[in-house]
Every structure is written in C-alpha cells, then in structure tokens.
Design an enzyme around this catalytic site. Structure first.
Site, PDB file in Angstrom:
ATOM      1  N   CYS A   4       1.007  -1.090  -0.026  1.00 14.74           N
ATOM      2  CA  CYS A   4      -0.071  -0.097  -0.023  1.00 14.74           C
ATOM      3  C   CYS A   4       0.863   1.204   0.089  1.00 14.74           C
ATOM      4  CB  CYS A   4      -0.908   0.178   1.330  1.00 14.74           C
ATOM      5  SG  CYS A   4      -1.781  -1.347   1.394  1.00 14.74           S
ATOM      6  N   GLY A   8      -0.485   0.790  -5.227  1.00 12.88           N
ATOM      7  CA  GLY A   8      -1.907   0.048  -4.902  1.00 12.88           C
ATOM      8  C   GLY A   8      -2.784   0.753  -5.900  1.00 12.88           C
ATOM      9  N   ASN A  51       0.299   1.085   6.161  1.00 19.43           N
ATOM     10  CA  ASN A  51       1.118   0.429   5.001  1.00 19.43           C
ATOM     11  C   ASN A  51       1.888  -0.640   5.808  1.00 19.43           C
ATOM     12  OD1 ASN A  51       2.303  -0.536   3.026  1.00 19.43           O
ATOM     13  ND2 ASN A  51       3.939   1.026   3.023  1.00 19.43           N
ATOM     14  N   GLY A  52       1.547  -1.686   5.665  1.00 18.76           N
ATOM     15  CA  GLY A  52       2.285  -3.230   6.247  1.00 18.76           C
ATOM     16  C   GLY A  52       1.289  -4.022   6.759  1.00 18.76           C
ATOM     17  N   TYR A  79      12.177  -3.285  -6.480  1.00 21.16           N
ATOM     18  CA  TYR A  79      10.979  -2.983  -7.244  1.00 21.16           C
ATOM     19  C   TYR A  79       9.991  -2.288  -6.708  1.00 21.16           C
ATOM     20  CZ  TYR A  79       6.696  -4.535  -9.744  1.00 21.16           C
ATOM     21  OH  TYR A  79       5.436  -4.303 -10.367  1.00 21.16           O
TER      22      TYR A  79
END
Lengths: 488, 488, 488, 488
Positions: free
Chosen positions: A19, A45, A120-121, A261
């Site tokens: 995210c 996302g 996020n996580g 990436y």
C-alpha cells in the site's frame, strides 16, 4: 493489510497487498495535496483509494474502488474533503463485496473523539489480537488488520491519545507505517524495525508524510528526513513537531525489495537513490554473470535501470528489444492467474526488427512464479533472437512476505520449488543468473550482508523473518493437530 | 431508527424514519421471499433496502439506496443471497454519504458468531447508551440506534444468545420491532408496549415475520398471529417455535397512526382491517361533522377509504375530483421542504370538469405542516369549486413522534401552532373539521379512549408518551443549563 | 476524421484526430481479434472505440467512449459481436454529447444491403461534398467526414458495390485508409498518395488489415505487405483476394510523422522499423548538433529511441533523468489546454539524484506549442541540472495537418511563430537544435528530400501539401469576401 | 411509431407503441415546461423520453431511457436545453441496443436548416415509402417510421418548409399527431382523420401543444382548442398563429380507446371529460348487464371511474376490494409476457377482510389477452369472494391496432380467439359482460355508432380500419406467395 478471515485463510491463497500512505497537516488544501500525493504513489496500490480530512470540527471521508485519478481528480471530490489536515491511502485489494468497507483510511468515533488511520504494512498477530478483542465484545466492521489498531486504542486505559496509541502499538507485531489523525493533530509512525518506508517533508507551514519521496516532489514539498524505525512523529495544529521513541533502540531492517522493485526509481529510499541502486545492481550482475551478447534488453519498465547499469558495465549496447504498451498495469499486482497470463500478450511486444538474429541479455527485476519470464523468453525466440540470456536484478525470491507485500503462497514461487538450473530450463533461457545476496547489499552501499545482524529485511530471499509470525504459527499449530485431513 | 448524532441534533430538524422489516426462516428461497415481502412493505421506507441471508455456514449481505425493485429484483441479486434464512429492511433515510453504512439489517461478527438485526422503531435512550458504550471502548460504525442493540448484545455477560439479547433489550427504552438472525435461528420481538407492529406467518415449513400482513399475502404465507407486545419468538432450524415473555405483562399500546396512515389498507393491524378502520373513521367524521355538499372527494390515495366511508354515511356521492399521477411517491416522506412543495404540482391534478361549480367535501388522512392541504384547497378553487369543506380522518397532529416515525419538529406542526379556526384560515377552506379522539377510538373498535390506560399509543395527537424519553430529557436538561445561547 | 460543422469552424479551433483501424475477415473470432488489434492501436486514439461485425446475415455494432479495454475486453461485449468478419476503429474525439454518434465504424442500410466503414484520415473537400449532398436531400446523422463517403456510395449510380465505392472515392480529396464491410466481403483501401498507413496480414485462412504492424503481432498474424497507395484490396468469403488500382499510378507520399511519433516503435512503417528510424534520427541529431554533456536524457517515452541513438553516436551516456508515471496518457492528445498543462506535473518527475550538477542533453520527438518543453526544461533546472541542451528528433513543426492529425491551429505552433533562437529563449534551454529535413530523410533511408517530388508527406514541416485543400480554400475565399470583420 | 424492420416483422410479434408529444414556442423556459408537460404524459410512454430545444441559433438535444423524471428533472438537464422553443416525446420502446437512436424527437440538418419532429401515431405505409427512399440513396439511421417523414421533407422539391412538410404528409397514410420545429417556428398537425389526439394551449405569450389537456394543466397553460383533424397549426417567433387545412374536409375518426383507457381521466378528449365518459360507460354497463351483488370492485386504477358509474347506477356500494401497490406501472405496457404475469402478483392484493363471503362485481376497462383478468378473478376467489361477476367497460378487443398503439398480434387477443361464454370460462368468472358498441357510443355522447360513417376509430373493436394498411397488405401479399411455409 487485509486480515484474512481466520476461517477462510487456511488454503493460503489469499493475497496480501502493498500500500501507500500520505498525510498533510496545517496545509491550506490538505485534501488536494493528499490526492496528488496519492497519485504519485499509485504504483503502490491500484485497486482502491481513500482520503479523510479534518477541518477543526468534523472529519470528512471519501473513498472508491479504482485509481486515485478516477476518484479524487474532480473539484467536486476535493470539495467534499474540507480542512487543513488530511490523510490518504492507496491499496491493492482483494475483490468482491467487502471491498468498500476495507478501503482505508479507517475511521472511528472514539470516546476521545474521531480517530483515523492509514496503514501500510501487515500486523502478523492481528488474528490473535482480533479474537481476544471480539471475545470481550468488540465489533469489527472490516476484515482489515488495521481495525485491530483502532480497537486497541479504543480499549486502552491510558488517558491521552498518544499514550493510547503507544499502548496499542506495544501489543502488535509486524510491519507498519501509519498516518493517524485525531482532533489534536497528526501522528506518523513506523514499526520498530522500520520495515515499511515513511518519509517526512515540509511544504511552507505544512508538514507532510508519505511512503515515498516522489509524493513530496509532486506536491512541491521539501524532503526533511525519513521517519525513523520505532519513531512516532506528532504534529499539532500550532505546527509543533515532537518526536517520540517509546520502544527503545533496535537495529533497523527496512525492506530491501523497495530498492529492487516497489519504490519508484525517482524516490530516495533509506538515504539512497532507487535509480542509482538499481543501476548498481545491474553493474553487479554484469560483474558476477557476464555473457557474450549483442544487446542488453530490459523487461520494461522495471528492468530498465538495471539494464542500463548492466550495459554500461559490460559495454554491450542497451536497446529496447521489448516494447511495452502504455495501456496496462504492472504484472506483479494483477488479480488472477488468468489475467496475469493474458496480460503478457497485451502488454509486451517484441521489437522483431532489432532482435532478429541477435544474442540478447534480458534483464528483469525479479522472478516470482516464472510464468511471465517464460513467455518473455518465448517471445524473444519467436522474434528470432539467436540466444536469450536471462539476468535477474535480485536474488531468487523463495519465501513469502508477511509484511504487507502481495506474494503468492510459497509453493507457487518458482525459486521455492527448484534450483537455478531447473529454473533456467523452466523459463527456456540459454543461461540464467541472479545477483548474489552480497552483490545486492553491495549495490545498496554495504560491503556485504551482515549475517548476524542484517541491514535490511530480506526475508523473501533468505527466509530470515525479523519479527515473530504469531498468526502463522497459531495456524500451523492448529493445522498440525487436525487428526486426518485439512478442513475444506 | 436513525440515531441523531448527539452534537448535531440540537436544532431538532433531523428527520426520523418509519421502516419495514421482514424475515423468513426454514424457507427454500429465503432471500427471494424476503425481497418480495419487502416490496410489499415499500411504502414504509423508500430510500434504501437491505437483505442478509444465512445458509448454515455464512452470512451474505446486499443493500442499496432506492427501492426494493431496483436492488433486489434481478436473479443476480438474489443469487448473492443464498440460504434458508433471510431478513430484510426498508427504510426512509437521511441523505448523504453516511447513507450506505446505515442501511439495515446491520451485521456484526460477535464472539458467539454472526449477528444480524433489522429494526423498525426508535430507541429513546440510544444516545445515552451509546455514550456509555463508547466510553468503554466500543466503536460504532453507523449512526443508527440499532447498532446500540448489537453492542449491548456483544458486551453482555450472559452465555446464550437469547439471554444476551434479552439482557440488551432490558436496557433499552422506546419502540422496536426486531428480526434477529444468529447461527442458531431467527428471533422476532416487539417492545413491551408493542408500539411498532410485527406479525407472524406460516409458508409450508417456513416461518415468516413482517411489519404488515400484506407482506405475508405477497409471498403466499398464511397469517398466524401478531407477535405480542413484549414477546420474543424464537425459531430454530428444526422448525421449533418458542415464545418468551421476559418482561412480564403490561398493557399494550400499538401505534394508532398505523390505522390512520402507515399501514396499507389491505393489511390487518391489531386484529382489525385497516381499510375497514379507515372507512369507519370516515363514517365517524360524517356523523360528527356533516356538511351540505355535492361531492365527497378524497385526497388520493390515502384519503380514499375514509372518503368512501364519509360518502356512504352521508349519502353525498363519492367522486374522483383530484387525479393523482402514478409517477411520484407519497407526500409524507419526501426528503426536503422544497421537494415536498413542488411535488404537489406534479402529483395531483384537479378533475376540473367534475369539480367546477360544485360544493365539495375534501377528505384527507391527516394534516402535518398544512402546506399541502393549502395547495389542494387552492387547486380545487382554481378548478371552480363553489365551496371546499376539509375533513380530516385523524385528530390534530400536535406532537412529534419519538418511536420511529418521521415527523417534523413540533414547531412546524400546524396543529401545534394554532387552533382549528386559524388552521381553517391557513388552508383557506370554507370549513375544517377533524375526527375526535374518541371518534377515532370508536372507529377502531372501542367505546372511547381509556384516558387512564389508553388502548393505543396516540402521543402524536395527545402528547401522552407511553415510555420515558431519556435522550430528549438529557438534551433538554443540558440545554437548560447553557448560560446564554444555544450552541450552534 | 471529424468534419467540422461549416458554420462553427470559422474560428479554426476545432481539433482533428488521428485514428486507428483494424479489420478481420474469414476469421473464427473476428470481433475478439479486432478488439485485441484495436488495443494494440490504442495509442492512435484513446477517446472512443467501436466494432461492427457480420455473421453472414446481420451486422452487429458496439461502441463506447474510452479505451478499448473498457469497452471490449469482456466476454459479454464480444458475444454481442458474432460472426466471421469484423472491423474496428479507435479515435481521438471532440468532447460532448455528439460524441457517440461520431464513433466509428459508421454503418448504413443501403439499398444494396448493409455498409460499414472505418476511416483513418481526413477528407479535405468533405464540407463541399456534404453541402452538395444535403442540397439534394441527404440527411447526415454525424459530423464525421466519413459519412460523406457513405452518402456518395448510397447515391452512386453504378450497379456493384465495388464500383459504387470507387465512384465515391474518385470524388474525395485528402487522406484515407479505409476498412469497408459489405454483405459480400471486406474492402481495404488507401488514398492515391498513401498518406495514412494500412497493412495487410494473414492469420490462417483469415485476412486482416490494420493501421500498424503491431496490431498484426498481437493477434498472431503474419505481415503480408502494406496496402499500396491508391489500391483497393477486396476479400470475399471464399478467401479470394483481389487487388484493384482504379486511380492509376502516382508517387506515394506516406506521412513521415508516423516515423517521428505516431507509430509504435515496434511497428514496421513503409518497409522500415520505426525504432530503427528513430534511433537513426537521434544519430543524425548527434552528428548535426553535438554538445559537450554528461548525460543524454530522453523525454519519456517517445524520446527514448532517439536518445539511445544520440547517446550511441555521441558516446555520452544514456540515463533516465526524467521518470514518467504510468498512470497518464500522452501529452499530445489530451483534450484541453488546461489538462495539458497540469498533466505535465502529474506525468513527469525529475530524477534529481541523477541530474543534480550535470550537463544534460534532453531529447524529445517534436515541439508543438512549446509549453511542455518549457516545463520540462524548468523541471531539469529545479532538479539542479548545470546545463540543459534541447535536441528535437524532427524539424520544426510549423504547419497544421489536414490529413487526420490533431494539430493546433497554426498560430499556436511555436515554430510557426518564431525562429530557433527565440524558441530557445521561450523554452529556456541553453541550446536548442532540430534535426534537419534532409537529416530526417537520411534517417529514414534516403539521401535527402527530393524537393521536386518528395518521398513523404512532410507538410507539417514544409507546408508542402500534396493534395488540394478545397474546404480550407472555400473558407478562406469566403472569409476574404467578408467586408469588415470575421464573423463571430 | 417504431417501424418494424421489413425482414424481421413477419412473425408479427413486434410491439408498437403509444406515445405522447409536447411542444412549447415563444416560452421563457421552453425546455422546463416541456419536461413538466412530458411528465404529465408519462402514462403514454414510460420507456424513453427526449427533448429538443432551439434558441434562435442552435438546436440542442437530450434524451434517455426511462422516465421523464429520471432524465429531465435536474437543473443540469434543463440547462443543456436553452431557448424559447422546445418539443418533447415520451415513448414505449422496443428493448435493446437500437433503443437510443429511436428516441424522439428525431432531428436532421436539412439544406433548409435544422428540422426536428416528435410523432405520436403510426404510418401504415412507412415500410413501402422507406424502400423507395433507400433505393434512391437515402440513408436511414433509425428504425422509426418517423424518419420517413424527415426524408420525404428533405427530398421534397417545394421551396418552403411548410410546403415541403405538406408534400411529405400527402404521401403518408395512417395516424399521426406531429410537433415539428424548424428555424422559422413550430408546426403542429394531425392526420386527416385525427386518429391520434393533439391539443393547443396558451401560456402567456407562449403557445403549447400536447397530446392531452393534463399536460396543459401541469404547466399552467389555458386550453384553447384541439388541433383539428387534417389541420396544420404554424406558430412563428412573432407569435403569429396560422391554420392550414391542405387536405380538404373529411369526417374525423378520433381513437375511442383514448376514452376507454389511454387518456388520463382528468383530460378533456374530443370535447368531453374522460372521467365523465368512463363513468358513463360504467352506467351503461349497469343498465345493459346488471347483476345481484354486494360490492362493486374496480380493478385499480383504470377501472375506478367506470366502477363508480356502475355503483351509482346500480346502487351496489363501491368498495376497494383490490389494493394496488404504488410501486409498479400499468399492465398494458410491460415489455414481456413473463414480466406481465409476475407483475400481477406484485401489483394487486385482495382486500380479503372486505371481500370474504361477498358477491362482487369486478369492473375493468378492457380485456386484452385475458391472462391478467384470470389472475384477478382467481385472487378474488382465493380471498373468499362468494361470486365474481366481471364487467368490462369496453366492447371485446378483437383486432390489432395499426395506428400507434401497442397491441399483441391478433391471435393473442382473447376476443379474437373466442366468444363471450368461452371467455367467461377462460377467466373463470361467474358471469362476464362487455359494454355494447352502441352503449359505448352513447356514453361518449352519441345516440349510437353511425355504421355508415363512424364517429370514432374503433377498429380494435370492429375491425373497421379507417385508412389503407399498405405495409400490412404488402406483407400479406408477399406471404401469400410463399409456396409452403412462412419464412423463419
């Protein structure tokens, strides 16, 4: 950040997502800045986006499935989100009816006032905590692990909001970068190991937080520093910025795959240019695994920086042997197997006139299931390539991520199923090489991986998970006790 | 059933709604039957609809803004709701972004399993209970008072679901007719005074519950009996039907306005045909307030049965002097003042050829703000009526309802602002008469209103509220303490 | 292909569009192949798409605003288009309500049967022809110049469809690549100068036509040859392929801008790899306009091949100094001025870590209005570039196109307004150079431009229009006669 | 007004529609008035609506599937339709993709300028005319017979618009009420027999035209007179109103079914109150076919006026024995057989408490296929009715309409298939009677039907069609020549 339902996750085919988060406080047009910031984080996302704003009195919310531009580009959308503080979230989501209620930021009316959080996580003991909370009467509205944080804050006995949040965070394990809003201000924090990224910027009087520095660039904010692992940064409406480190000092372990990436190449991650890191990985690859060839061809677009590095190091010319259509997204985060396969065809086309009769070095950032790599190699052969040498700008991805990254279950990862030579056969390349783990660490500025105390989270390559994985252990324990078969 | 936010309701302009509920258990196509049942209850709430079903393993949910037919008529919609148990809800809702999350039935995953509830009524101490629950860490997701019930069930310390529900209901005041689903079965119950209606039917092996008998008719179910005031009817998946009366005996007080307006004329309410009751009210009106006239003209459609009664009693011919368009809804539940006024024009047209030069008796079910009545009288005069005598098939509506009916704040009720003669002047009629309160009671089968112990809730006419109004008292108390001005 | 309305076009602000066409005949899944083919041509028109199919008995049509993937990716969409022959079209359209009726292919029921046509190009005497047709009673339903062709066919006195089509084409001037469907088969043709591209391929028994070879690649078709300038290729349902050249021989003049920008780099245009042509242009630029620098930076994505060529020729390293977001379209075909400007910011970001302190050579394919170029140069300077040298992989674009390409009116073209040095000042570069017209011709395989008889249509650079421009002349003539002011 | 495709209509199952038209000229808010007028005509066509306006310079168009309120109630919608002249249309349409292009008013750019037409009726030689026009090169864009009128106008050789229109109308047969707009003004006209209705009103300086007087009422316009059979009324922008009678005098034949069912009861049709006419039909029925009974029960809503008449004449009390849901449309114009049947259940409910044990007289306006009548009788029996006597307020409907009314093919009309007694058995009534044709004529003000020269078009009852039916004859002729079977 999607908490898989405890009774439905046993088949392990549930995808988890990567995210992006953004927050702005003391900003004239907080929601407009947040929309733009989220747009710059869209690659993190693409399935849903949400923004919550606060105008000193009320919280306002808007969210939708699809891209940021579809949901937040109109003046009408921004007008629904007044105020000087806002936080937003982009996510890769599971499909289906439950989609809308899982879109972040999540919001709750607590006794102490409104509370919004973008995460996020992934919380690796969320299932366990959720069961405890539900047994005490808590009612969950989403399947998101993020809601666990809210319930822990709601039921904490500490008097102040910051202490309630710290109390909650002490109970959770895993990876998190959070942007929290309360009627007193904004709090940004990262887990003690700093697995997921979060940076801080300045835009006039406003303070902004974002998953990547590109989101600062797009809103014209100046990069200040990253939020440190284990740090809570608290900004009130007078502009006071406080830093708290309630969890003590621990070695940081940021996710190395951000360099490989996830992050955009124009971001600065962990103090280093992502573009430069990727070029350096390509140079390492050229040093470690050289090959006689006519062309260095990137698998576009994520393989391009490493291919430039490989070409510059090797002296083999960099050429666009594969042309990518502008009208599709990235392979890694397509929803289903079927779509992933067919999208290869719609997404990449061989530059036949260039490739025909040539020996080519293909450069890609990683190999996950290997199916795309196979198709790319076949496409090069069909276009007449004389030899196809595959070089991968990361070590073999052999382990699932439990920290907020969408990875297939382990049994579907090519590198978990076979050694290098069978992998080469599988993708039908003339040769195959991955950068070494130490080569990767060298490319990002270290002499080598510190085995005793690794500088990054590299669990997807090494299986060395830096936190306990409580839900996973519970599940495996439960499964181990099943007398005969795994339940359907 | 919409709990007005404690900090936003002080202006008193918040509308509350009338709703309809339906449930079916041990039914082959529970959701399809529920959709049809809700369609027959559409007049009780036209803004949103929802259905939750259960197939023995999972609960399934679908909801949407708008009519039942728009959301639940397709085979795709019904296919999303498998199982042998389902409950549904239609509502009149406040507008805006919060709409979707307030659509019922509400659902929660409790420690004991899934819990769904559809509620018609209004909990008059919901605000007080909510504050207590939130102070203990409960997180509310809707602004609906119904969610209070769920949290009370979730935090009850009783072991069984039925005991937890009874425990929760003991704490709440006001009016409620509930259809509850748990993994063990369906529970239907009514508040101790039975203010809101709920009936039970039989359809083969299936048991169905509905706000009105018309919903039984449409699904082909046989009417069994009403759920009694204070009764909980519990149906398990073996078809066992248990009746519980945990609150002891109290005199019932069903809402008399169901006879006046809410229920469909083809329903049986409180053991009596609504059509017959309305005709009888019209007859009472003709006896109490006769007038020399040429035509009896109903304000369509709700005034028709009383007008037939008035005509038959008086001998003045019944004629359609006003033609109603099929393409609009009922006046009472339009969302805004603006829409209410303009809709009169689009909705009714004078049958000029009939009315011209005639003395007419207009029959309407009730007068609320009086603005529509004025327009109707003016329309008759413009069409050439010689005299317009207005007869109302209910006593003056002078008090707000706090039991789940959408009424304006008291200061906007015409009968709260003035006596009969000024009302007549306001609506510009040649004469105006309301049925007497005893006449109303006679029409529904009693000799007169039992003043000591009224047979119905008639608070909208008498101001005699049968339950405490805790939230209202708290609010008034708080306002009384404000030193100078009311807060904005 | 949008015919500007004769009474609204006088301000000259009407945009014309570049389009893409595709056709498949004697194919098992003609519509599915066409959808895929159009997807590969998406860059030629992103605002609307349409497909018409034929199953031997009926014609079927589907069209929609937006991308091919949005309208034609579902199995439901393809199921609406049965049959073994299909043709499709993508377009860049003017906005507004008239959008839908202008979406191609256009279809008409003629006396001889159904007739469908997809057109890429622009008919430069369409207005004149339309006026004649309307004066005889023809009724136009669209504002598309393509409809002129249909009316000319409908009113032709020749007995066979092919003769009626040839009769119609004899009357029209300008540029066209057409795919036509009749109940007898498919006809593909190009204008006598072959201004717009059209190629033919073979896919088993099926014959396919497309604007570019990439559309053959995506469906797995083999490239056969281009449709020649002035040629009609007729394919019947027995697979017979006839070639007709009814207009005699004339020198071809294909659009050189296909090499510069329009075609995808993986296409073969006019017998030459577009990628190779662009690289060669970059090499020419490096030879003609060298500069001392540290980095060669493409303006992504269209400047990349020329930048690779420039870098290889000059020895200055190729680097990604600008990162392009995946989540927006190309600058050139955004609908409004406003959107074009703001999109620069959302679209490109400086790779600051790379650029800082460096002397850079920026390579772009062309300069139109110059506003984007200015913003890119400023972005490089803000990122700390020491010097910014701008090199353009085409000669100055100083003239409007009247052959189906969306260009601003001439007065808005930067190169029509000023010489090179003022242009350099305008975009704030340290130096500016364009490839020479002869350099461009050399890059595409000629020694130089043949001034007497140019090998390409290069009117946008030279103003040398290869056909009469009747509508334009009529308009200018009419305007010249207006006594005082131009009418509003 | 839907022209059935010559090659698809042979099975005769194509539905034709009844429509409504409205026009306003020299009106301040022409489009807003038109929207309101169309809303009052909604019962004449519920599937689609369109409005075209003219502001002195341009024509503007908006149309959509669904109700007027859905498409034309917003200020945004009206803002798209500026100007002082507007015309609109509601229609019952065939389903499917071709829907949008058939929505009226139709518009064309003719050599003489814009031309818009809204049409209620059906042109009975449209197919023949269309074939002639197409053979000369005309291109049709819709399947509507209305487009024939436009092409005839476009190809007429007369110089003025009014002469071109008259020229066109001379060629067409059948029924039409037209509202035409040109840049010179509005023209309203009716076919020589005046089969379809059209009235004229005055609203300040504005002139309005509408299918029924109720549309004048809703906009506050004064009824002036009907447009006479064969009359063209021309209104220019100075307010001059001219009347033309180019076709000479012929006896008028307005559709008597407007009195029976189509028109709203509050409309004045052919100089007579529709409500009064329906009541009078009911009185005739009571005189012609009396029966011993307890209750007169209308099939709501269309049977109500006749039931009131029957009750007043017979002395049997009028009661609502069937309650109609507000949430569905009328039976007659539902799109498919399936929907028609299931809608009975959702639409009507027996008032069981009233009906039980009673002898009832059911009054309906007409019987078409008989399936609904059967269900209604069964519903009464299930509700306990002792006897059910069915009385129909029109003669048996035994013939299809070819003048713009949606009727099933003849073989599906119950009265075309059987005599009265078998019909009674089919619908399972205790007795069945229709009003006589002379009784019907008496109810609408004549002594009897003038057999030599009938005062109305009553072809649906008598088969006496007042115009040639060229397309039908052509088709029957063609079919008669088919050697063996009817083609599929």
């Amino acid at each position: 950040m999607n908490l898989t339902h405890p009774f439905r996750d046993e088949d392990g085919d549930k995808l988890r997502e990567e995210c992006g988060v953004f927050g702005a406080v003391n900003a004239a047009d907080a929601a407009a800045a947040t929309a733009l910031g989220l747009h710059a984080l869209q690659h993190r996302g693409q399935e849903a986006a949400g923004i919550i704003s606060f105008d000193g009195g009320e919280f306002y919310q808007r969210r939708g499935l699809g891209h940021v531009a579809e949901n937040f580009s109109s003046s009408e959308a921004i007008a629904e989100l007044p105020g000087f503080m806002a936080a937003g979230h982009v996510r890769y989501s599971t499909t289906g009816g439950s989609g809308m209620r899982n879109i972040q930021p999540l919001y709750a009316d607590l006794a102490s006032g409104g509370f919004a959080v973008a995460h996020n996580g992934n919380i690796s003991n969320a299932g366990t905590l959720r069961q405890e909370l539900v047994s005490k009467g808590a009612i969950f509205q989403s399947t998101s692990d993020t809601e666990v944080i809210i319930h822990l804050v709601a039921t904490s006995r500490y008097p102040t909001m910051i202490d309630r949040l710290i109390d909650a965070l002490r109970l959770i394990e895993g990876a998190y970068a959070l942007v929290v809003m309360t009627p007193e201000g904004m709090i940004a924090c990262r887990d003690p190991l700093g697995i997921r990224p979060l940076v801080m910027g300045k835009m006039g009087d406003a303070t902004v937080f974002a998953s990547e520095t590109v989101a600062l660039d797009i809103v014209g904010a100046e990069f200040v520093r990253q939020v440190e692992p284990g740090e809570l940064v608290k900004v009130d409406f007078d502009g006071n910025v406080d830093s708290l480190h309630p969890f003590g000092a621990r070695g940081s372990r940021p996710c190395i795959f951000e360099h490989v990436y996830f992050s955009r190449p124009d971001s600065i991650f962990d103090g280093r240019s992502v573009y430069a890191a990727r070029k350096a990985i390509g140079e390492q690859l050229a040093i470690e695994s050289p090959v006689e060839a006519d062309l260095v061809v990137p698998v576009p677009d994520s393989g391009v920086p490493a291919a430039i590095g490989y070409a510059q190091q090797s002296g083999v010319p960099f050429e666009l042997g594969i042309i990518r259509s502008h009208y599709v997204g990235r392979t890694f985060i397509q929803p289903s197997d079927g779509a992933r396969h067919s999208s290869v065809k719609r997404k990449h086309n061989a530059n036949r006139a260039l490739v025909e009769g040539k020996r080519i070095v293909l450069i890609d950032d990683s190999i996950v299931r290997g199916t795309t790599s196979l198709k790319i190699v076949e496409m090069m052969r069909e276009a007449g390539a004389a030899e196809v040498h595959f070089r991968v700008a990361s070590p073999p991805t052999a382990h699932s991520c439990f920290y907020g990254v969408d990875t297939p279950e382990r049994s579907k990862l090519l590198a978990a199923r076979m050694e290098i030579e069978p992998m080469r056969e599988f993708i039908k390349a003339d040769s195959l090489a991955f950068v070494s783990i130490d080569g990767l660490y060298r490319a990002v500025g270290h002499d080598a991986r510190n085995t005793a105390c690794p500088q990054f989270c590299d669990a997807c390559f090494t299986g060395d998970y830096p936190t306990p994985l409580t839900d996973l252990a519970t599940r495996e324990h439960r499964e181990a006790q099943l007398p005969f078969d795994k339940v359907a």
